[in-house]
Design a protein around this motif. Structure first.
Motif, short mmCIF file in Angstrom:
data_model
loop_
_atom_site.label_atom_id
_atom_site.label_comp_id
_atom_site.label_asym_id
_atom_site.label_seq_id
_atom_site.Cartn_x
_atom_site.Cartn_y
_atom_site.Cartn_z
N SER A 124 0.88 -1.26 0.02
CA SER A 124 -0.09 -0.08 0.05
C SER A 124 1.09 1.30 0.01
O SER A 124 0.62 2.13 -0.84
CB SER A 124 -0.89 0.11 1.25
OG SER A 124 -1.70 1.33 1.37
N GLY A 127 2.58 1.64 -3.54
CA GLY A 127 1.69 2.00 -4.23
C GLY A 127 1.13 3.54 -4.38
O GLY A 127 0.94 4.02 -5.18
N GLU A 128 1.47 4.17 -3.23
CA GLU A 128 1.40 5.48 -3.09
C GLU A 128 2.77 6.35 -3.99
O GLU A 128 2.27 7.38 -4.15
CB GLU A 128 1.33 5.97 -1.64
CG GLU A 128 -0.01 5.57 -0.64
CD GLU A 128 0.09 5.85 0.55
OE1 GLU A 128 1.28 6.61 0.94
OE2 GLU A 128 -0.84 5.75 1.28
N PRO A 131 2.30 4.77 -8.81
CA PRO A 131 0.98 4.49 -9.16
C PRO A 131 0.65 3.00 -9.95
O PRO A 131 -0.32 2.38 -9.70
CB PRO A 131 0.78 5.69 -10.17
CG PRO A 131 1.56 6.63 -9.75
CD PRO A 131 2.86 6.10 -9.33
N ARG A 134 -0.39 0.52 -7.43
CA ARG A 134 -1.58 0.30 -6.81
C ARG A 134 -2.57 0.03 -7.80
O ARG A 134 -3.46 -0.75 -7.68
CB ARG A 134 -1.94 1.84 -6.46
CG ARG A 134 -3.23 2.25 -5.76
CD ARG A 134 -3.64 3.37 -5.62
NE ARG A 134 -3.75 4.48 -6.87
CZ ARG A 134 -2.69 5.31 -7.11
NH1 ARG A 134 -1.50 5.29 -6.23
NH2 ARG A 134 -2.88 5.83 -8.60
N MET A 137 -2.51 -3.55 -8.57
CA MET A 137 -2.63 -4.42 -7.20
C MET A 137 -1.59 -5.18 -7.28
O MET A 137 -1.65 -6.70 -7.18
CB MET A 137 -3.86 -5.17 -7.30
CG MET A 137 -5.25 -4.12 -7.28
SD MET A 137 -6.62 -4.96 -7.15
CE MET A 137 -6.84 -5.72 -8.88
#
Length: 222
Positions: A124, A127-128, A131, A134, A137
């Protein structure tokens, strides 16, 4: 009633530049980059499932032969080669964080054992920063796909099958594949080519010269 057909997975091997971005982001951010770097390197080298690392104990380390005992789903277990560098990192982690011999090896700085939530936090957070992590997945299982794809391309299907720790040959692999099983020494040879480091069990003269950074898949990232 017949089971519904399982949809094809969207997971695939990560390109070298994507893998570099992922490991760089993980190792330079967060509240414990040393822990996250160790998690990623372990998955890249061993291609294990998440449960395999979370169940690892200090007494599962064969330091002399650079092997770790992986206990995964279905109560399966196997010895998996790791590089001398990763083994040293694991030993250092045990010493610095006080992991008991028969307890969970991975620990936070407080000594609390690491669980599945660390993976959620890790990907997570990355992922920030990235991009594509995120959006697609990305998870630890993508690293398994990445390593096993590389092993299959360079060392063949039988070695990749053993490297993955598959207890049985997939039904669509053909009858011959059931009789062609790779040895632990062949898995160690693939690991040696992957990491760019000598391994005590690797077959001499069987590690190819690869057109990869530092001669390895992981060498430049950690």
């Amino acid at each position: 009633m017949p089971k519904p057909h399982r949809l094809a997975s969207t997971r695939s091997a990560l390109a070298d530049d994507r893998l570099a971005e992922l490991t760089q982001a993980a190792s330079t951010s967060g509240d414990d980059p040393e822990l996250d770097s160790l998690i990623l390197r372990f998955h890249i080298e061993t291609a294990c499932r998440r449960g395999g690392l979370l169940a690892l104990r200090p007494k599962d380390l064969d330091v002399e032969q650079c092997l770790v005992l992986l206990r995964e789903k279905g109560e399966t277990f196997r010895w998996q080669p790791v590089s001398p560098t990763l083994m040293a990192f694991l030993q250092q982690h045990v010493q610095e964080r006080g992991s008991p011999a028969d307890g969970v090896l991975l620990r936070y700085r407080s000594g609390k054992p690491v669980g599945r939530r660390r993976y959620d936090y890790l990907f997570s957070r990355v992922g920030e920063l990235l991009p594509w992590v995120r959006v697609q997945m990305i998870s630890a299982h993508w690293l398994r796909h990445t390593t096993l794809t590389w092993v299959e391309r360079v060392y063949g299907y039988a070695v990749a099958l053993a490297y993955a720790g598959h207890a049985e040959t997939p039904n669509d692999a053909g009858t011959t594949a059931r009789y062609v099983k790779a040895t632990l020494e062949e898995i160690a040879t693939a690991l040696s080519g992957l990491s760019g480091e000598a391994h005590p069990l690797a077959l001499q003269g069987k590690v190819p010269v690869l057109n990869l950074p530092e001669g390895s898949l992981v060498g430049e990232y950690f």
